[in-house]
Design a protein around this motif. Structure first.
Motif, mmCIF file in Angstrom:
data_model
loop_
_atom_site.group_PDB
_atom_site.id
_atom_site.type_symbol
_atom_site.label_atom_id
_atom_site.label_comp_id
_atom_site.label_asym_id
_atom_site.label_seq_id
_atom_site.Cartn_x
_atom_site.Cartn_y
_atom_site.Cartn_z
ATOM 1 N N GLY A 207 0.803 -1.209 0.000
ATOM 2 C CA GLY A 207 0.000 0.000 0.000
ATOM 3 C C GLY A 207 0.841 1.265 0.000
ATOM 4 N N SER A 208 2.100 1.164 -0.460
ATOM 5 C CA SER A 208 3.019 2.308 -0.508
ATOM 6 C C SER A 208 3.242 2.938 0.864
ATOM 7 C CB SER A 208 2.506 3.373 -1.489
ATOM 8 O OG SER A 208 2.447 2.848 -2.794
ATOM 9 N N LYS A 209 3.156 2.097 1.910
ATOM 10 C CA LYS A 209 3.405 2.598 3.268
ATOM 11 C C LYS A 209 4.891 2.469 3.577
ATOM 12 C CE LYS A 209 -1.184 1.442 5.066
ATOM 13 N NZ LYS A 209 -1.941 0.594 6.022
ATOM 14 N N GLU A 210 5.468 3.568 4.031
ATOM 15 C CA GLU A 210 6.900 3.594 4.322
ATOM 16 C C GLU A 210 7.152 3.322 5.796
ATOM 17 O OE1 GLU A 210 9.873 7.188 4.402
ATOM 18 O OE2 GLU A 210 9.522 6.618 2.302
ATOM 19 N N ARG A 211 8.201 2.558 6.077
ATOM 20 C CA ARG A 211 8.606 2.340 7.461
ATOM 21 C C ARG A 211 10.129 2.291 7.524
ATOM 22 N NH1 ARG A 211 7.441 -2.762 5.520
ATOM 23 N NH2 ARG A 211 8.770 -4.500 6.235
ATOM 24 N N VAL A 212 10.665 2.506 8.702
ATOM 25 C CA VAL A 212 12.110 2.480 8.915
ATOM 26 C C VAL A 212 12.440 1.281 9.789
ATOM 27 C CG1 VAL A 212 14.074 3.712 9.916
ATOM 28 C CG2 VAL A 212 12.310 4.976 8.665
ATOM 29 N N VAL A 213 13.382 0.454 9.318
ATOM 30 C CA VAL A 213 13.704 -0.784 10.017
ATOM 31 C C VAL A 213 15.195 -0.803 10.348
ATOM 32 C CG1 VAL A 213 13.563 -3.308 9.925
ATOM 33 C CG2 VAL A 213 11.921 -1.927 8.628
ATOM 34 N N PRO A 214 15.541 -1.098 11.597
ATOM 35 C CA PRO A 214 16.965 -1.144 11.975
ATOM 36 C C PRO A 214 17.627 -2.455 11.565
ATOM 37 C CG PRO A 214 15.581 -1.608 13.878
ATOM 38 C CD PRO A 214 14.645 -1.276 12.751
ATOM 39 N N PHE A 215 18.944 -2.430 11.428
ATOM 40 C CA PHE A 215 19.697 -3.662 11.192
ATOM 41 C C PHE A 215 20.952 -3.629 12.059
ATOM 42 C CE2 PHE A 215 20.749 -0.631 7.787
ATOM 43 C CZ PHE A 215 22.131 -0.516 7.917
ATOM 44 N N GLY A 216 21.571 -4.787 12.252
ATOM 45 C CA GLY A 216 22.693 -4.900 13.171
ATOM 46 C C GLY A 216 24.047 -4.757 12.508
ATOM 47 N N VAL A 217 25.079 -4.948 13.305
ATOM 48 C CA VAL A 217 26.459 -4.778 12.853
ATOM 49 C C VAL A 217 26.841 -5.772 11.753
ATOM 50 C CG1 VAL A 217 28.884 -4.869 13.584
ATOM 51 C CG2 VAL A 217 27.188 -3.723 15.019
ATOM 52 N N PRO A 218 26.485 -7.081 11.870
ATOM 53 C CA PRO A 218 26.847 -8.004 10.782
ATOM 54 C C PRO A 218 26.247 -7.599 9.438
ATOM 55 C CG PRO A 218 26.230 -9.226 12.745
ATOM 56 C CD PRO A 218 25.873 -7.806 13.006
ATOM 57 N N ALA A 219 24.995 -7.147 9.451
ATOM 58 C CA ALA A 219 24.367 -6.696 8.203
ATOM 59 C C ALA A 219 25.052 -5.433 7.691
ATOM 60 C CB ALA A 219 22.874 -6.435 8.425
#
Length: 335
Positions: A207-219
């Motif tokens: 639905g073209s909804k934007e979100r912000v997702v964290p990632f860790g050090v290995p990524a």
């Protein structure tokens, strides 16, 4: 062999739907085209979702016009009532459709008839009286934490020689597991969507909804290696590379979801005893491990981009089943 047969069956189904759509009266074909445009442009649904919804509508209208002898002079939805909807679903059931499939097609029919009523293409809304069959929700297969670690360790070993494709595949696997994003969301990422300062990625979801997702050090390490070494080399080897796409295919274009599925299947398949899965399995795995690690449902819902908490709650059943299995194996009074 099984995967090849399944792909053939899917292709045959698509051909059948094309033939059914082409044989419909012109009024029905025009209405389907308008509905397809509505789903894609106004609701912003993904290409896969639009194809599924439209396919169900083509099947429904093919059933309606075949059984009612409609022609081009009639309105596209003349004769469509709740009895026809039920007969269509009964026909699907007779062809072996599962409860889950029938529930999805019921939802597709309700969405379509509600839209058609708003457009003035039908009087009343017969879909509103249609009750979906109860589905048997199956628990998704997930990797154990140690298995997930082996998958990513294997990918890291494959990237050790700095081969561009190996660096890309490692970054793909690390990001999928770190964030739980959908494969379509992963393939849609641009280089500018990655914020290394905040260690987050900006994702455009359903639905073209934007979100912000964290990632860790290995990524982060995997992404930096890909962007600094792998991506420039792969782009230079291609005749024309997509300048914006975060992940590239071997020809330089944006990475295709089918290629990501192969990457995940191959990586998981290298771990003895691990359940066979694709990108969605890594999404299930990420959600399950978050909950087992103490994350609350609301946070996991936001990270995964679920529209409702009910979808996220499925993972609580996964963790309970895993705890029961551990209890049965480990507790002296379990049996």
């Amino acid at each position: 062999m099984w995967a090849a047969v399944t792909a053939k069956d899917r292709e045959a189904a698509r051909v059948d739907l094309h033939a059914i759509r082409a044989a419909l009266p012109s009024a029905a074909r025009e209405l389907i085209t308008e509905y397809e445009r509505h789903l894609s442009l106004e609701r912003g649904l993904s290409e896969h979702t639009v194809r599924a919804y439209v396919g169900d509508v083509v099947s429904l209208l093919g059933f309606l016009h075949r059984d009612h002898g409609a022609d081009d002079e009639r309105r596209a939805l003349d004769g469509l009532d709740v009895a026809v909807l039920r007969a269509w679903l009964a026909h699907q059931r007779g062809d072996g459709a599962s409860r889950t499939t029938l529930a999805r097609r019921s939802a597709a029919a309700r969405t379509f008839t509600a839209w058609a009523r708003r457009q003035g293409a039908i009087e009343g809304d017969p879909g509103a009286r249609l009750v979906s069959p109860r589905t048997h929700r199956t628990l998704p297969a997930v990797l154990r934490p140690d298995e997930a670690g082996e998958v990513l360790q294997s990918a890291e070993s494959g990237a050790a020689e700095l081969d561009p494709q190996g660096l890309r595949d490692r970054a793909v696997l690390e990001l999928l597991y770190a964030t739980g994003v959908r494969v379509s969301e992963l393939c849609g990422l641009d280089v500018d969507d990655v914020d290394f300062g905040g260690r987050v990625v900006r994702v455009l979801g359903k639905g073209s909804k934007e979100r912000v997702v964290p990632f860790g050090v290995p990524a982060e390490r995997a992404l930096r290696s890909w962007l600094e070494t792998g991506r420039p080399a792969m782009a230079a080897a291609a005749s024309k590379a997509d300048p914006a796409a975060l992940f590239l295919g071997v020809r330089g274009g944006r990475l295709d979801p089918r290629a990501v599925r192969r990457v995940v299947h191959d990586a998981v398949g290298s771990v003895p005893g691990a359940a066979d899965m694709g990108p969605h399995g890594l999404r299930h795995t990420a959600a399950t491990h978050l909950l087992e690690g103490g994350a609350d449902l609301r946070s996991v819902q936001e990270l995964l981009g679920h529209a409702t908490l009910a979808t996220t709650q499925l993972y609580t059943h996964v963790t309970v089943e895993r705890l029961k299995a551990i209890h049965d194996r480990a507790h002296p009074r379990a049996r």
